[in-house]
Design an enzyme around this catalytic site. Structure first.
Site, PDB file in Angstrom:
ATOM      1  CB  SER A 186      20.727  13.561  32.778  1.00  0.00           C
ATOM      2  OG  SER A 186      21.123  13.904  31.476  1.00  0.00           O
ATOM      3  NE  ARG A 206      20.798  19.387  41.078  1.00  0.00           N
ATOM      4  CZ  ARG A 206      21.208  20.051  40.005  1.00  0.00           C
ATOM      5  NH1 ARG A 206      20.416  20.124  38.948  1.00  0.00           N
ATOM      6  NH2 ARG A 206      22.390  20.637  39.974  1.00  0.00           N
ATOM      7  CD  GLU A 221      20.692  17.549  34.683  1.00  0.00           C
ATOM      8  OE1 GLU A 221      21.210  16.443  34.882  1.00  0.00           O
ATOM      9  OE2 GLU A 221      21.321  18.535  34.226  1.00  0.00           O
ATOM     10  NE  ARG A 226      26.322  23.994  39.622  1.00  0.00           N
ATOM     11  CZ  ARG A 226      25.982  23.531  38.423  1.00  0.00           C
ATOM     12  NH1 ARG A 226      26.644  22.518  37.902  1.00  0.00           N
ATOM     13  NH2 ARG A 226      24.981  24.065  37.747  1.00  0.00           N
ATOM     14  NE  ARG A 262      28.903  13.859  39.025  1.00  0.00           N
ATOM     15  CZ  ARG A 262      27.805  13.840  38.292  1.00  0.00           C
ATOM     16  NH1 ARG A 262      27.311  14.983  37.815  1.00  0.00           N
ATOM     17  NH2 ARG A 262      27.187  12.707  38.019  1.00  0.00           N
TER      18      ARG A 262
END
Length: 414
Positions: free
Chosen positions: A351, A388, A348, A276, A261
């Protein structure tokens, strides 16, 4: 894609749910105006087609009876020209409506709270108590650099910012997590699939990344190929433009992949460490269900990801996202946030979303429902984000000397 029939049958509710997704009013106005214009022009075309059929039959009867049909032929020619022009108008309006609708997000489920952003999300429950440290817990990047697990400098040398090299036991732990997550998900009934990490634009359109979010994708120059932002994209589209037998539903899959991304709009956020990244690893859950099955499977997917965190001894919480924080394709989402003692906050880590028939309409995924073909529901969620989870283990299992204890369930995978 949204169900455009709702514009006719339940416009007020349709619009109110879209406003919850922060859609611009001018987009809604243009959508409705184009929809109504297309409806009128299509009715006009159908009238011309009916005239053409009737006049053609009349011509045949009169010609067989020896009557003069020259005037009737002229009428048919004029009507045919009008039909051709009407078909062109309908086709152009159809394309315009499709272009507008492709940029309109999914509407929310009825139990999704209305809200502006993440501050309006609703905490559903907490799982496990955070550990109390008798020393000041460090963040993962301090621990990782000291142990030689994380090399940010060489990651930047190879590829730039937001890339990390994992080394030694850090790399082994990351691989152990992947294998453990896959085994855990498979034990919950999710079939393992391996898919390409490159997909075409049609595939990305099916799950809603294109055309709206192209700026966040990495595209291969001069080819219709993109690096995947998540394995949700290829796994969901395994059934693109297919009709599935009802007896084969639900289809529950798990998949490991690297994800890529650009993180457009994330400048200045999480610049230290590997929270990130432009490239990261994830083990995904994807389900394709009949509409009556989707809520039950959604709960199963949330439970799977949550129980996986619990098995690793990682404190976390469940959040029901409000309308303003929902993703483009999601009708309902529950986020799992893991406790990071180094940051002293929840972040987070998974999800899980039910998109209803939104993606299925775009990707043309249907199932045989008796005598008719019906759109499936598609669901997706992380179980889990590998990087994560590695971070969470490092911070939650750190010792005062800076070493990391390995969770019991992972030791055999090391």
């Amino acid at each position: 894609m949204i169900n455009l029939k709702l514009l006719e049958t339940n416009y007020d509710e349709f619009v109110s749910k879209l406003r919850g997704k922060k859609i611009k009013e001018e987009v809604l106005s243009e959508l409705l105006a184009t929809f109504n214009e297309l409806k009128t022009k299509r009715q006009n075309l159908e009238s011309l087609q009916a005239v053409q059929n009737a006049k053609s039959k009349e011509l045949g009867i009169k010609a067989r009876g020896g009557e003069d049909v020259s005037a009737l032929k002229e009428e048919l020619n004029l009507n045919k020209a009008a039909m051709s022009e009407a078909e062109k108008v309908v086709r152009e309006l159809d394309e315009k409506l499709d272009a507008i609708a492709s940029g309109v997000p999914n509407i929310t489920d009825d139990d999704v709270p209305f809200g502006k952003d993440e501050d309006d999300n609703v905490e559903l429950k907490k799982v496990l108590e955070p550990r109390k440290f008798d020393f000041e817990p460090k963040e993962h990047y301090e621990l990782g650099e000291k142990l030689g697990w994380l090399d940010f400098e060489r990651g930047a040398k190879l590829a730039g910012s937001r890339f990390t090299v994992l080394k030694g036991d850090g790399a082994k732990l990351s691989r152990a997590l992947v294998n453990y997550m896959i085994d855990f998900n498979m034990a919950r009934g999710f079939e393992l699939v391996n898919v390409p990490f490159l997909v075409n634009s049609r595939t990305l359109y099916g799950t809603g990344q294109l055309p709206k979010f192209e700026e966040d994708l990495y595209k291969i120059r001069d080819e219709d190929l993109y690096l995947i932002p998540t394995s949700e994209v290829p796994v969901t589209n395994l059934y693109n433009d297919e009709i599935i037998e009802a007896s084969n539903l639900p289809i529950k899959m798990t998949c490991y992949s690297a994800c890529f991304r650009q993180e457009a709009g994330s400048a200045g956020k999480d610049t230290r460490g590997m929270i990130r990244q432009h490239q990261f690893e994830k083990v995904e859950l994807v389900s394709i269900t009949a509409p009556v099955q989707s809520e039950k499977v959604f709960e199963e997917m949330v439970a799977c990801a949550s129980d996986l965190l619990t098995s690793l001894g990682l404190p976390h919480r469940h959040l029901l996202l409000c309308s303003g924080d929902l993703g483009f394709s999601a009708a309902k989402t529950i986020d799992l946030e893991v406790w990071l003692p180094g940051q002293n906050k929840y972040r987070e880590i998974s999800s899980v979303s039910n998109t209803g028939d939104f993606q299925a309409r775009r990707a043309k995924i249907r199932f045989k429902d008796g005598k008719k073909n019906t759109l499936v529901h598609t669901l997706n969620g992380s179980s889990l984000a590998v990087g994560r989870t590695l971070i969470a283990i490092m911070e939650n299992y750190q010792k005062s000397d800076g070493t990391i204890e390995i969770p019991e369930v992972l030791k055999r995978y090391m």
